[in-house]
Motif scaffolding. Structure first.
Motif, mmCIF file in Angstrom:
data_model
loop_
_atom_site.group_PDB
_atom_site.id
_atom_site.type_symbol
_atom_site.label_atom_id
_atom_site.label_comp_id
_atom_site.label_asym_id
_atom_site.label_seq_id
_atom_site.Cartn_x
_atom_site.Cartn_y
_atom_site.Cartn_z
ATOM 1 N N VAL A 284 107.088 -2.291 51.810
ATOM 2 C CA VAL A 284 106.983 -3.455 50.938
ATOM 3 C C VAL A 284 105.989 -3.114 49.844
ATOM 4 C CG1 VAL A 284 106.230 -5.859 50.747
ATOM 5 C CG2 VAL A 284 107.519 -5.117 52.756
ATOM 6 N N ALA A 285 106.358 -3.381 48.600
ATOM 7 C CA ALA A 285 105.462 -3.136 47.469
ATOM 8 C C ALA A 285 104.790 -4.434 47.058
ATOM 9 C CB ALA A 285 106.240 -2.556 46.295
ATOM 10 N N GLU A 286 103.574 -4.310 46.531
ATOM 11 C CA GLU A 286 102.893 -5.458 45.924
ATOM 12 C C GLU A 286 102.753 -5.219 44.437
ATOM 13 O OE1 GLU A 286 98.613 -7.762 45.675
ATOM 14 O OE2 GLU A 286 99.046 -6.589 47.487
ATOM 15 N N ILE A 287 103.137 -6.226 43.655
ATOM 16 C CA ILE A 287 103.085 -6.136 42.197
ATOM 17 C C ILE A 287 102.108 -7.178 41.662
ATOM 18 C CG2 ILE A 287 104.420 -6.475 40.063
ATOM 19 C CD1 ILE A 287 106.868 -5.480 41.584
ATOM 20 N N ASP A 288 101.317 -6.785 40.677
ATOM 21 C CA ASP A 288 100.452 -7.712 39.949
ATOM 22 C C ASP A 288 101.260 -8.278 38.780
ATOM 23 O OD1 ASP A 288 98.610 -9.065 38.446
ATOM 24 O OD2 ASP A 288 97.213 -7.393 38.228
ATOM 25 N N PRO A 289 101.646 -9.549 38.804
ATOM 26 C CA PRO A 289 102.479 -10.099 37.730
ATOM 27 C C PRO A 289 101.786 -10.113 36.367
ATOM 28 C CG PRO A 289 102.479 -11.547 39.647
ATOM 29 C CD PRO A 289 101.380 -10.549 39.851
ATOM 30 N N ALA A 290 100.467 -10.039 36.366
ATOM 31 C CA ALA A 290 99.750 -10.052 35.094
ATOM 32 C C ALA A 290 99.920 -8.752 34.325
ATOM 33 C CB ALA A 290 98.257 -10.320 35.330
ATOM 34 N N THR A 291 100.136 -7.650 35.078
ATOM 35 C CA THR A 291 100.253 -6.339 34.444
ATOM 36 C C THR A 291 101.579 -5.652 34.739
ATOM 37 O OG1 THR A 291 99.266 -5.212 36.356
ATOM 38 C CG2 THR A 291 97.753 -6.030 34.657
ATOM 39 N N ASP A 292 102.372 -6.204 35.654
ATOM 40 C CA ASP A 292 103.632 -5.605 36.128
ATOM 41 C C ASP A 292 103.402 -4.300 36.886
ATOM 42 O OD1 ASP A 292 104.918 -7.703 34.930
ATOM 43 O OD2 ASP A 292 105.652 -6.558 33.210
ATOM 44 N N ALA A 293 102.164 -4.028 37.275
ATOM 45 C CA ALA A 293 101.841 -2.776 37.955
ATOM 46 C C ALA A 293 102.008 -2.914 39.467
ATOM 47 C CB ALA A 293 100.411 -2.354 37.647
ATOM 48 N N VAL A 294 102.498 -1.847 40.117
ATOM 49 C CA VAL A 294 102.510 -1.770 41.569
ATOM 50 C C VAL A 294 101.096 -1.410 42.008
ATOM 51 C CG1 VAL A 294 103.425 -0.579 43.588
ATOM 52 C CG2 VAL A 294 104.932 -1.088 41.660
ATOM 53 N N VAL A 295 100.453 -2.294 42.759
ATOM 54 C CA VAL A 295 99.056 -2.071 43.128
ATOM 55 C C VAL A 295 98.912 -1.412 44.491
ATOM 56 C CG1 VAL A 295 98.168 -3.913 41.677
ATOM 57 C CG2 VAL A 295 98.873 -4.443 44.000
ATOM 58 N N ARG A 296 99.909 -1.587 45.365
ATOM 59 C CA ARG A 296 99.860 -0.951 46.691
ATOM 60 C C ARG A 296 101.216 -1.133 47.363
ATOM 61 N NH1 ARG A 296 96.634 -5.406 46.976
ATOM 62 N NH2 ARG A 296 94.785 -4.096 46.764
ATOM 63 N N SER A 297 101.381 -0.450 48.501
ATOM 64 C CA SER A 297 102.574 -0.678 49.320
ATOM 65 C C SER A 297 102.195 -0.556 50.783
ATOM 66 C CB SER A 297 103.687 0.319 48.970
ATOM 67 O OG SER A 297 103.324 1.634 49.350
ATOM 68 N N PHE A 298 103.053 -1.120 51.633
ATOM 69 C CA PHE A 298 102.810 -1.145 53.065
ATOM 70 C C PHE A 298 104.005 -0.540 53.788
ATOM 71 C CE2 PHE A 298 100.879 -4.910 51.126
ATOM 72 C CZ PHE A 298 99.545 -4.777 51.524
ATOM 73 N N PRO A 299 103.788 0.365 54.750
ATOM 74 C CA PRO A 299 104.911 0.925 55.517
ATOM 75 C C PRO A 299 105.499 -0.120 56.453
ATOM 76 C CG PRO A 299 102.822 1.662 56.439
ATOM 77 C CD PRO A 299 102.486 0.913 55.171
ATOM 78 N N THR A 300 106.815 -0.092 56.601
ATOM 79 C CA THR A 300 107.513 -1.023 57.476
ATOM 80 C C THR A 300 108.541 -0.258 58.292
ATOM 81 O OG1 THR A 300 109.179 -1.497 55.783
ATOM 82 C CG2 THR A 300 107.226 -2.911 55.814
ATOM 83 N N GLY A 301 109.420 -0.975 58.956
ATOM 84 C CA GLY A 301 110.516 -0.349 59.669
ATOM 85 C C GLY A 301 111.613 0.099 58.720
ATOM 86 N N GLU A 302 112.746 0.500 59.305
ATOM 87 C CA GLU A 302 113.852 1.030 58.499
ATOM 88 C C GLU A 302 114.738 -0.094 57.966
ATOM 89 O OE1 GLU A 302 115.927 4.509 60.180
ATOM 90 O OE2 GLU A 302 114.476 4.345 61.822
ATOM 91 N N ARG A 303 115.048 -0.011 56.676
ATOM 92 C CA ARG A 303 115.865 -0.970 55.934
ATOM 93 C C ARG A 303 115.255 -2.366 55.983
ATOM 94 N NH1 ARG A 303 121.232 -4.267 56.862
ATOM 95 N NH2 ARG A 303 119.520 -5.621 57.447
ATOM 96 N N THR A 304 114.208 -2.531 55.189
ATOM 97 C CA THR A 304 113.497 -3.804 55.116
ATOM 98 C C THR A 304 114.175 -4.702 54.093
ATOM 99 O OG1 THR A 304 111.434 -2.757 55.775
ATOM 100 C CG2 THR A 304 111.270 -4.892 54.690
ATOM 101 N N TRP A 305 114.874 -5.711 54.601
ATOM 102 C CA TRP A 305 115.685 -6.592 53.759
ATOM 103 C C TRP A 305 114.949 -7.870 53.394
ATOM 104 C CZ3 TRP A 305 119.032 -3.295 52.443
ATOM 105 C CH2 TRP A 305 120.209 -3.640 51.775
#
Length: 325
Positions: free
Chosen positions: A255-276
């Motif tokens: 899962v990615a986290e985006i800062d809407p103020a800058t449109d930048a990806v600030v971090r991501s988190f590992p998850t299981g396979e095929r995260t819908w």
């Protein structure tokens, strides 16, 4: 003396619970394509029960007052209403053919449904239980979002790679705009002034001006990830203050986290396979990610930005929403 005994007892309880995850005050509802919705504790992941739904439940949403959970039972061609507290089924509604995702009008009167194999968006009037409009759109509609004022619905067509803009008062298709390959999800932000549309295969998010129906900018996730898995963008969730947007990345297994103020990806988190599907806890301290190919639910602490645990649920988890117990 009594005060010393009480203090010692409190210290013992504190030490005995150290290192153990305490139960939360929220329940996560996880739709599972195997034919049910799993109920899990939001902090520990402990399974608390199951809703026996129709065949292949996928999209879910709460009523505006949070008391009712709506579930799209895709292969049963219906929307089901469940009581969030008692877990009793309240009603069944004919949804039209093959419902996948849907959106609930902010006043709670209407559900707008993507009928995937019928190439239409159906308007379900919850007061009468009847479909009042069917709006023809491109093949395989999936994502559906409704504006905060309830006047505009935006739907995505996976096969045609289009975002469709629909007037809710007339049921008229206003416009269809090209987006990235296999658009999946619709998210209204900025009090409905902007519309985010995710593209699974392109790994992008197209941001529309809701008034002009034109793309004003695009977020390209592929520029932020150098990974062996395909970079994808599926379901999106925003915090109430709209300072954080989270994006399920499908077969990117994160899962990615985006800062809407800058449109930048600030971090991501590992998850299981095929995260819908992803969902936020009511207090917005945790994020939940449902992963179909690994049959898991990942619980993420978004205050300290770390994965707390991954719980095996079995079947094919598809979506995740959380409500207070």
């Amino acid at each position: 003396m009594l005060k010393r005994v009480a203090a010692a007892a409190l210290l013992f309880l504190s030490l005995s619970s150290c290192g153990r995850q305490q139960p939360s005050n929220d329940t996560v509802f996880v739709s599972n394509e195997a034919g049910y919705v799993t109920l899990a504790d939001g902090a520990t992941g402990r399974i608390e029960g199951q809703l026996a739904t129709g065949a292949r439940p996928r999209g879910m949403a709460f009523s505006p007052d949070g008391k009712t959970l709506y579930v799209a039972a895709s292969d049963s061609n219906r929307i089901e209403a469940w009581d969030v507290r008692s877990h009793r089924r309240l009603a069944l509604y004919n949804s039209g053919s093959d419902p996948e995702r849907f959106a609930v009008r902010p006043d709670g009167s209407t559900i707008y449904i993507a009928n995937e194999d019928h190439s239409a968006i159906s308007f379900l009037d919850l007061r009468t239980g009847r479909i009042t409009h069917e709006v023809a759109v491109g093949p395989e509609p999936e994502g559906v979002g409704v504006s905060p004022d309830g006047r505009l619905v935006v739907a995505t067509s996976e096969t045609a790679n289009l975002a469709h803009f629909i007037d809710t008062s007339s049921g008229k298709l206003l416009d269809s705009s090209p987006v990235g390959s296999r658009p999946r999800f619709v998210l209204f932000l900025n009090r409905g002034r902007t519309v985010w549309v995710s593209s699974e295969q392109r790994g992008t998010i197209s941001i529309f001006d809701s008034a002009t129906h034109r793309i004003v900018r695009t977020i390209d996730l592929t520029k932020s990830f150098n990974i062996p898995e395909p970079v994808q963008a599926i379901e999106m969730r925003a915090t109430h203050d709209e300072k954080r947007v989270f994006v399920a990345m499908g077969r990117s297994n994160r899962v990615a986290e985006i800062d809407p103020a800058t449109d930048a990806v600030v971090r991501s988190f590992p998850t299981g396979e095929r995260t819908w599907g992803i969902g936020l806890s009511p207090d917005e301290t945790r994020l939940y990610a449902a992963s179909g190919l690994s049959s898991t639910l990942t619980i993420i602490d978004i205050v300290h930005n770390k994965v707390l645990k991954t719980v095996t649920l079995g079947g094919k988890p598809w979506g995740a929403l959380a409500a207070r117990k």
